[in-house]
Enzyme design. Structure first.
Site, short mmCIF file in Angstrom:
data_model
loop_
_atom_site.label_atom_id
_atom_site.label_comp_id
_atom_site.label_asym_id
_atom_site.label_seq_id
_atom_site.Cartn_x
_atom_site.Cartn_y
_atom_site.Cartn_z
N THR A 31 0.82 -1.21 0.00
CA THR A 31 0.00 0.00 0.00
C THR A 31 0.86 1.27 0.00
OG1 THR A 31 -1.48 -1.29 1.41
CG2 THR A 31 -2.02 1.02 1.13
N SER A 82 6.63 4.43 7.93
CA SER A 82 5.48 5.20 8.41
C SER A 82 5.24 5.04 9.91
CB SER A 82 4.25 4.80 7.61
OG SER A 82 3.17 5.61 7.92
N HIS A 83 4.11 4.46 10.29
CA HIS A 83 3.70 4.37 11.68
C HIS A 83 4.17 3.08 12.33
CE1 HIS A 83 1.06 2.64 8.79
NE2 HIS A 83 0.75 1.73 9.69
N LYS A 94 9.76 4.43 0.35
CA LYS A 94 8.66 4.81 -0.54
C LYS A 94 9.29 5.52 -1.73
CE LYS A 94 6.26 7.02 2.84
NZ LYS A 94 5.09 7.74 3.35
N ASP A 128 2.33 10.58 13.03
CA ASP A 128 3.02 9.29 13.00
C ASP A 128 4.50 9.47 12.66
OD1 ASP A 128 2.81 9.89 10.30
OD2 ASP A 128 2.62 7.79 9.72
N ASP A 174 6.49 9.33 10.05
CA ASP A 174 6.94 10.17 8.94
C ASP A 174 6.09 11.41 8.74
OD1 ASP A 174 4.87 8.51 8.16
OD2 ASP A 174 5.45 8.57 6.06
N ASP A 205 2.77 11.93 8.15
CA ASP A 205 1.62 12.09 7.24
C ASP A 205 0.28 11.75 7.90
OD1 ASP A 205 2.19 9.41 7.28
OD2 ASP A 205 2.28 9.16 5.10
N ARG A 206 0.32 11.14 9.08
CA ARG A 206 -0.94 10.84 9.77
C ARG A 206 -1.20 11.82 10.91
NH1 ARG A 206 -1.85 4.35 10.42
NH2 ARG A 206 -1.56 3.85 8.23
N THR A 250 -7.91 1.78 -0.86
CA THR A 250 -7.00 2.22 0.20
C THR A 250 -5.60 2.45 -0.37
OG1 THR A 250 -8.22 1.13 1.94
CG2 THR A 250 -5.88 1.43 2.32
N GLU A 269 -8.43 9.22 4.65
CA GLU A 269 -8.64 7.80 4.94
C GLU A 269 -8.96 7.65 6.42
OE1 GLU A 269 -5.82 5.27 2.09
OE2 GLU A 269 -4.73 6.25 3.69
N GLU A 270 -9.66 6.57 6.76
CA GLU A 270 -10.00 6.31 8.15
C GLU A 270 -8.75 6.09 9.01
OE1 GLU A 270 -9.16 3.12 9.44
OE2 GLU A 270 -8.36 2.69 7.44
N SER A 271 -7.63 5.74 8.36
CA SER A 271 -6.42 5.39 9.09
C SER A 271 -5.63 6.64 9.50
CB SER A 271 -5.57 4.47 8.24
OG SER A 271 -5.33 5.04 6.97
N LYS A 322 -0.54 12.56 2.24
CA LYS A 322 -1.32 13.06 3.36
C LYS A 322 -0.40 13.88 4.25
CE LYS A 322 -1.07 8.42 5.29
NZ LYS A 322 -1.43 7.23 4.56
N ARG A 357 -8.57 -6.47 8.08
CA ARG A 357 -9.20 -5.26 8.61
C ARG A 357 -10.69 -5.32 8.30
NH1 ARG A 357 -4.56 -2.68 9.92
NH2 ARG A 357 -3.02 -2.10 8.33
C1 G1P Z 1 -2.60 1.30 5.89
C2 G1P Z 1 -3.88 2.09 5.96
C3 G1P Z 1 -4.06 2.89 4.70
C4 G1P Z 1 -2.83 3.77 4.46
C5 G1P Z 1 -1.57 2.93 4.51
C6 G1P Z 1 -0.33 3.81 4.44
O1 G1P Z 1 -2.65 0.41 4.79
O2 G1P Z 1 -4.99 1.26 6.17
O3 G1P Z 1 -5.21 3.68 4.81
O4 G1P Z 1 -2.90 4.42 3.23
O5 G1P Z 1 -1.53 2.19 5.71
O6 G1P Z 1 -0.25 4.73 5.48
P1 G1P Z 1 -3.09 -1.13 4.92
O7 G1P Z 1 -2.17 -1.77 5.91
O8 G1P Z 1 -4.50 -1.14 5.41
O9 G1P Z 1 -2.97 -1.67 3.52
ZN ZN Z 2 3.01 7.66 7.72
#
Ligand code: G1P
Ligand code: ZN
Length: 539
Positions: A17, A112-113, A125, A276, A278, A280-281, A343, A362-364, A375, A494
């Site tokens: 993703t 990321s997170h 990335k 988070d 990096d 972006d969240r 997503t 996004e919900e995340s 983001k 999920r």
């Molecule tokens: C997760 C989040 C998605 C986000 C991605 C990158 O991906 O659900 O919204 O874009 O991290 O930050 P997932 O692990 O669900 O594929």
């Molecule tokens: Zn991130």
């Protein structure tokens, strides 16, 4: 000295993703990073004469990987590489730097997170010239290359000093070390009403920003404390650490525990926020009050006129299919375009490039706009501060007024972690086959009105993507099932739950969604297949 190194392929360098994400120990294997980078270079027809940017969230192994990439870039004939000082660049800042310099592409070293450190995760990335992460067509090509690679080019030379701002030469390549903050801070000043927010802080508004020992610390200190005048100490955990001080830098109610505890205590400031790893969240909190990311997107969109950078009008808005439908109601009221995408942030980029949308989320815990192609955590926090500064209302008041006006989507994500990949794939496969038979069936108070895979036909490039399965109910409730694409081992299922209410605005979200959670396990045969009677993580 230029070296051509013989190598053997790894077979697991497929991007998910959000780029390539692996356990640090995997990424540290011999030639692992090198193979992946050369596969990118080869997939884009080489880097001769091109300009790229590089930076990251400061996590473990970034320093080593950045040096490797610098030496490979020079060996492959790159013209210029722009590097964030000490290797730091948040994801949103990197997108800005890339766009501003009209670079051909960029590397953000971040998982990321996900936690960092020798036993945590590492990630790369790859962004393209438009400022967003590379499209699937390109990542497929990179993956093919990585499975067939036999050699890569690298310079044999001492490590480059990235601590001083300015230009230096490595063979024929220019390396420009930049301040990672400057361009980003200037962009925020151009979008938001900094004078209004300064007055808000000067008037005693209290604030806590938790950078979670990751890359946004320096950005947040500069913007919130130095420029906007938030009280000293408002920004905490502001020094980026290689292992994030052991934190899991994912801004949600579980992992941003210290912030959440503070916000639900007697000492709570007026607003709390976290980003988070990096940057972006984002997570937004009021006093004893949590704003879901889905509601946040809807509220920001509904208030765009209060922000100088958007007051002249916005294009449409988009959300991932898994995100609640709250912003759809705002789009309808504002009479603007509304899109549902798979997503992953890359799906928003075509819509932004073609002026179809301005905001997306996004919900995340990801929210953003067309100012960049990623983001943007601090952007979302400033948007809230700007709304509060102009309206004089609290986070809670703003949110409650929104629910009064549009109704409320009770929303929650249930994650089933650490599943056997085979079991998870089979569960999704079999559920997809059962979907047609669900229509009209009743589960407790919920009757299925429709059940189908989510298929997105990109209006810009014509591509078609399937991402997840959606079950719709007569009362506008929904359940979305999908497998995570960002894990570094095993599988995560999920399950996204949503119930829409206009009348009885009950308080307890978990209670409101308990019934639907049971139904989701029943429909997905989750317990039978995974042995789990409840989710591992509720966000
Ligand atoms: C997760 C989040 C998605 C986000 C991605 C990158 O991906 O659900 O919204 O874009 O991290 O930050 P997932 O692990 O669900 O594929
Ligand atoms: Zn991130």
């Amino acid at each position: 000295m230029l070296k051509i190194i013989r190598t053997t392929p790894y077979t697991d360098q497929k991007m998910g993703t959000a780029g390539l994400r692996k356990k640090s120990q995997v990424a540290m294997q011999e030639n692992y990073v090198e193979n992946f980078i050369q596969s990118i270079f080869d997939a884009i027809g080489g880097v001769n004469g091109k300009t790229f940017i590089i930076g990251g969230d400061g996590r473990f192994y970034n320093k080593v990987a950045i040096q490797k990439i610098i030496k490979m870039s020079a060996a492959n004939g790159m013209k210029k590489l722009i590097v964030g000082q000490n290797g730091y660049l948040s994801t949103p800042a990197s997108s800005k730097v890339l766009l501003k310099n009209k670079a051909d592409g960029g590397f953000v070293l971040s998982a990321s997170h996900n936690p960092g450190g020798p036993n945590g995760d590492f990630g790369i990335k790859y962004a393209v010239a438009s400022g967003g992460q590379c499209p699937t067509s390109l990542s497929d090509k990179i993956y093919e290359n990585s499975k067939n690679i036999s050699e890569y080019k690298i310079l044999e030379t001492a490590d480059i000093d990235l601590s001083k701002i300015g230009s230096q030469k490595l063979e024929n390549m220019e390396i420009e070390v930049i301040d990672p903050l400057t361009d980003y801070v200037e962009m925020m000043q151009n979008i938001f009403d900094f004078e209004a927010i300064k007055r808000l802080f000067a008037g005693g508004f209290t604030f806590r920003f938790d950078a979670m020992n990751a890359v946004t610390g320096p950005y947040a200190q500069k913007i919130f404390e130095e420029i906007l005048g938030a009280a000293k100490g408002s920004v905490v955990n502001y020094i980026p650490l290689e292992d994030f001080g052991g934190l899991h830098p994912d801004p949600n109610l579980i992992y941003a525990k210290d912030l959440v505890d503070l916000m639900y205590s007697d000492k709570a400031p007026d607003m709390g926020a976290a980003n988070d790893g990096d940057g972006d969240r984002n997570m937004i909190l009021g006093k004893r009050f949590f704003v879901t990311p889905s509601d946040s997107l809807a509220i920001l969109t509904d208030n765009y006129k209060l922000i100088p950078g958007y007051k002249n009008g916005i294009f449409g808005v988009a959300k991932s299919a898994a995100t609640s439908t709250a912003v759809g109601r705002v789009a309808e009221a504002l009479n603007i375009g509304y899109y549902e995408v798979p997503t992953g942030w890359k799906y928003f980029c075509n819509l932004m490039d073609s002026d179809r949308i301005t905001f997306c989320g996004e919900e995340s815990f990801g929210t953003g706009s067309s100012h960049i192609r990623e983001k943007d955590g601090i952007w979302a926090v400033l948007f809230w501060l700007n709304i509060i500064a102009v309206t004089g209302k609290s986070v809670e008041e703003i949110t409650r007024e929104h629910w009064k006006k549009y109704g409320r989507s009770y929303y929650m994500r249930n994650d089933y972690d650490g599943l056997d990949t085979e079991v998870a794939n089979q569960l999704m496969h079999d559920l997809e086959e059962r979907l047609p038979s669900l229509k009209g069936k009743t589960f407790g108070q919920f009757t299925v009105s429709e059940a189908k895979p989510f298929i997105y036909n990109d209006p810009v490039d014509g591509s078609s993507t399937k991402n997840g399965l959606i079950v719709y109910f007569n009362d506008k409730s929904r359940i979305v099932y999908r497998l995570s694409g960002t894990g570094s081992s095993g599988a995560t299922l999920r399950v996204y739950l949503e119930r829409y209410e206009t009348e009885k605005l009950a308080e307890n979200v978990v209670e409101m969604l308990e019934g639907l959670a049971d139904v989701s396990r029943q429909i997905g045969e989750i317990t039978e297949r995974t042995g789990k009677t409840k989710a591992d993580l509720l966000t």
